[in-house]
Design an enzyme around this catalytic site. Structure first.
Site, PDB file in Angstrom:
ATOM      1  N   THR A  43       0.838  -1.196   0.000  1.00  0.00           N
ATOM      2  CA  THR A  43       0.000   0.000   0.000  1.00  0.00           C
ATOM      3  C   THR A  43       0.872   1.245   0.000  1.00  0.00           C
ATOM      4  OG1 THR A  43      -0.050   0.273   2.409  1.00  0.00           O
ATOM      5  CG2 THR A  43      -1.710  -1.190   1.428  1.00  0.00           C
ATOM      6  N   ASP A  44       0.333   2.332  -0.522  1.00  0.00           N
ATOM      7  CA  ASP A  44       0.953   3.615  -0.239  1.00  0.00           C
ATOM      8  C   ASP A  44       0.780   3.855   1.260  1.00  0.00           C
ATOM      9  OD1 ASP A  44       2.171   6.084  -0.454  1.00  0.00           O
ATOM     10  OD2 ASP A  44       0.982   6.710  -2.171  1.00  0.00           O
ATOM     11  N   TRP A  45       1.607   4.713   1.825  1.00  0.00           N
ATOM     12  CA  TRP A  45       1.647   4.863   3.279  1.00  0.00           C
ATOM     13  C   TRP A  45       0.310   5.414   3.798  1.00  0.00           C
ATOM     14  CZ3 TRP A  45       5.418   2.583   1.408  1.00  0.00           C
ATOM     15  CH2 TRP A  45       6.492   2.140   2.150  1.00  0.00           C
ATOM     16  N   GLY A  98      -2.484   3.977   3.051  1.00  0.00           N
ATOM     17  CA  GLY A  98      -3.442   3.775   1.975  1.00  0.00           C
ATOM     18  C   GLY A  98      -4.315   2.546   2.112  1.00  0.00           C
TER      19      GLY A  98
END
Length: 811
Positions: free
Chosen positions: A228-230, A232
């Site tokens: 995941t994006d941070w 996200g």
């Protein structure tokens, strides 16, 4: 599964622990089984391993590393070999800093020039972006570490990026927004891929079965790890079911416990978790950095590579009267704050702490050029300063040529925020007008990472666009000014006459629930060329100090060959571009699309035969009726150009089709068949989508929930929430008024547009989801009940932490 024997030795708790981070940048380890942690670091154009407290916003300084030109800059080189070489050097530096996963390259499409993160992305064209990205990946991973392609997918605005729903038709999704990822995955074979924050057609990308499983895993054959994006991760279980292995950063075990409960209850089968663990183990064991790996790199050597990259990427846009290269003995007045304090990279999570930094003043001191002085001319932050302007004009009067450095400062282009306009700050334009009155021999050097309006171009004789050229950019531009280097960069994006001309002008950004991509496939030059819209600089445009002649085109079913001659008296490099356009009217298409390119080096007077082969993407289109790639039987215009608007050679080739039925009723899509798709009606867009357009506005009658943003507190029932909103708005206004724009931007990026779930996902377990439930009670008008809930949950967390601490001490 490759690691089944090891997985069978793991407890359920250990398996679940590998699915999320240990802290902000590292993954969990299982020491008893020899499973170590991985370190992930930002780094699209340089390594950003933070030495102090970790953050994802670029606040704390990182360990020194080479700051290479940004992706938007290197894309202008159109040099795949250069991209791979930059990747190799990035990989070497990552290994020296014990970084296992380098978070880059970013390959989202440049749908709109206002997107605040465009400087991190390659192009408006998916073929060019994909080829450059694949090269970076190969280079980075040649050192045994992992590249991480991002942000998958359709993440084209920064405002409300963690909660915006992107509404895009399937054909545009496949042809425009996923093709670069497809090329990167299949030709670069990245070990890691990062999901984006946004929703896609109603589903968070991290949970989107269609793109994560049907396309990425099944169609493209991707075997690597999804991260995941941070912050996200929305629904951890839904993400796991979609094949997401790694949630970052840590949630202090909260989401691991969700996975364990789901398996114990039968909601998720353990075999699915095992598959994710197997892919995670493959990443861990194939990105191992040995203890004997060098902890240092050759700083000067890497700096020279950064300069080489910048030299090939700088674009010469205007050269009236051959004012460039500058002649020896010409008296130069150097003006502009960016000359002394260069703008060489973007802002946000990609900020690199450079090993060396050059400016043009230092370069001129060592060159044969004659500088009569320097004046800043303007305030960097946009304020008017008449004294600085007057001093600059006085200096310009004494010079033969004015070298004017101008552009956008760091606060204009940053992660988390979109620009409000594509204009250069007014105080710089005022300076240009004043200088023009006293000296019309002006060469402008532009520094910015994305498209700007240039209505003042008639007042300059030379224009060099350096984009964001990295730490060695000043030397690279200096060598182009003197003629030591012949400029060879060409634009990887179109420069419109004005922002209102852009195809997504009426639908950018999405302000509340969703953003509609009504222009469909007509992005960038695909729109301008098809709609016959005049532009300032077309896609693929760039000048040289020499001239090139194209001749003897031959077209076959396998590709094209032609001859290229350098007709000038100095060596140079020309970027040749292959465009293909279908002549049938059965399916709406752009008039032409980039399907190949090469950068060719030629000595003065040299002729070389160039071959550009066709591939599986040359003639295809995505048919929404058959739900697969098809080829239309038709005549195709095969064009060779120096830019999308400068076609030098052309021929026609008939191509056999796959016999698929036409997917559309022409009468229902008049804007798309005409190509004039910059302001499509709701009815027409709904027909293209195949369903009714979702409501794009917030329902203000409903209580706020996990995926609503802090900004929506202005509508909250709770007085305390409305007070907090107005306090944030006031602080932001005050910071802007007092000139602290970077801090004001940080508030918008990290607070204002943050969804409530981000409070839990980004705080490393300090605030968990039950505490967030209490916060939402307070926001929705139940202040004391919510406060009590928060305090009770916090007390429970402290008790558990104390018990675990005692248990660890007991032998």
């Amino acid at each position: 599964m490759k690691y089944i024997t090891l997985i069978e030795q793991m407890t359920l708790e250990e398996k679940a622990s590998l699915m999320s981070g240990k802290d902000f940048w590292t993954t969990q380890s299982i020491e008893r089984l020899g499973i170590r942690s991985l370190y992930l670091a930002d780094g699209p154009h340089g390594i950003r391993r933070q030495a102090a407290a970790a953050d994802h916003l670029g606040l704390n300084a990182s360990i020194q590393a080479t700051c290479y030109p940004t992706a938007a800059t290197v894309a202008n080189s159109w040099n795949v070999e250069l991209g791979e070489r930059i990747g190799e050097y990035l990989g070497a530096e990552a290994a020296s800093q014990q970084v296992n996963v380098l978070l880059g390259p970013g390959i989202n499409m440049k749908r709109n020039p206002l997107c605040g993160r465009n400087f991190e992305y390659f192009s408006e064209d998916p073929y060019l972006a994909g080829k450059m990205a694949a090269a970076y990946i190969r280079g980075i991973q040649s050192h045994g570490i992992s590249a991480c392609v991002k942000h998958f997918a359709v993440n084209n605005q920064e405002e409300r990026r963690m909660s915006i729903d992107t509404i895009v038709d399937e054909r545009a999704l496949r042809e425009i927004y996923l093709t670069a990822f497809e090329i990167a995955v299949q030709e670069g074979e990245p070990k890691t891929l990062m999901s984006s924050y946004n929703l896609l057609n109603g589903s968070y990308t991290n949970e989107n079965i269609h793109i994560m499983k049907d396309i990425l895993r099944d169609e493209w054959g991707y075997k690597g790890v999804l991260v995941t994006d941070w912050g996200g991760s929305n629904d951890r279980l839904a993400g796991l079911l979609a094949g997401n292995e790694l949630e970052m950063p840590t949630t202090a075990g909260e989401t691991n416990a969700e996975i364990i409960r789901a398996i114990q209850s039968g909601e998720i089968v353990e075999e699915g978790l095992d598959e994710c663990v197997d892919r995670m183990l493959e990443l861990i064991f194939t990105t191992e950095i040995t203890a004997g790996s060098p902890r240092e790199f050759a700083v000067e050597k890497h700096h020279k590579v950064a300069q080489w990259a910048a030299e090939e990427s700088v674009v010469l846009l205007k050269n009236e009267g051959n004012i460039l290269p500058l002649r020896k003995g010409v008296k130069l007045a150097v003006i502009g704050d960016f000359a002394k304090n260069p703008r060489y990279q973007g802002a946000g999570s990609s900020i690199v702490n450079p090993t060396i930094i050059n400016n043009i003043l230092d370069y001129l001191d060592q060159s044969d050029l004659t500088s009569i002085g320097y004046e800043p001319g303007f305030e960097r932050q946009g304020k008017n300063n008449k004294k600085k302007l007057n001093r600059a004009c006085a200096l310009a009067q004494k010079a033969d040529v004015v070298l004017l450095y101008m552009g956008l400062d760091e606060a204009y282009e940053t992660e988390g925020l979109d620009r409000r306009s594509i204009e250069i700050p007014g105080n710089q334009i005022n300076l240009l007008h004043a200088l023009y009155k006293v000296n019309s021999n002006i060469v402008a050097v532009l520094a910015c990472g994305s498209v700007v309006e240039i209505p003042w171009i008639h007042k300059i004789k030379g224009l060099i666009h350096g984009y964001l050229p990295g730490q060695a950019g000043a030397g690279a531009i200096g060598r182009i000014l003197t003629g030591e280097v012949n400029p060879s960069g060409k634009l990887a994006e179109t420069y419109p006459l004005c922002y209102e001309d852009t195809p997504s002008y009426h639908h950018f950004p999405g302000k509340e629930v969703s953003v509609e991509y009504r222009e469909s496939i007509y992005m960038g030059y695909r729109y301008y060329d098809t709609a016959i819209k005049n532009v300032l600089f077309p896609f693929g445009y760039g000048l040289s100090y020499t001239q090139y002649e194209y001749s003897n085109l031959e077209v076959s079913s396998k590709g094209v060959t032609f001859e290229l001659t350098n007709t000038g008296d100095i060596p140079g490099m020309e970027i040749v571009q292959l465009y293909v356009g279908c002549k049938s009217q059965e399916i709406f298409r752009a008039v032409k699309e980039l399907k190949g390119f090469a950068k060719v080096r030629l000595a003065a007077g040299e002729t070389r035969k160039v071959t550009l082969p066709f591939d599986d993407k040359t003639f295809r289109y995505f048919n929404v009726k058959t739900n697969k790639w098809e080829i239309e039987a038709a005549d195709y215009e095969i064009s060779i150009g120096a830019s999308s608007a400068d076609i030098r050679l052309a021929d026609t080739l008939f191509v056999e089709g796959t016999g698929a039925p036409p997917p559309y009723d022409k009468d229902m899509l008049p804007a798309y068949y005409s190509g004039k798709a910059n302001n499509v009606s709701s009815t027409e867009f709904e027909y293209l989508l195949g369903y009714k357009i979702p409501v794009s506005k917030w329902d203000r009658s409903q209580p706020l929930g996990y995926n609503d943003t802090i900004a929506q507190c202005q509508y909250a029932k709770g007085r305390s929430a409305r007070f907090v909103y107005h306090l944030i708005a006031f602080v932001h206004w005050f910071l802007i008024k007092t000139g602290k724009r970077s801090t004001a931007n940080l508030i918008m990026m990290s607070i204002y547009h943050m969804p409530f779930r981000g409070v839990a996902r980004m705080t490393g377990g300090i605030v968990n989801m039950p505490m967030l439930d209490g916060i939402l009670m307070m926001v929705n008008g139940h202040f004391f009940r919510g406060l009590s809930h928060v305090l009770k949950e916090k007390s429970r967390m402290v008790s558990i932490a104390q018990k675990n601490h005692i248990d660890r001490k007991i032998p």
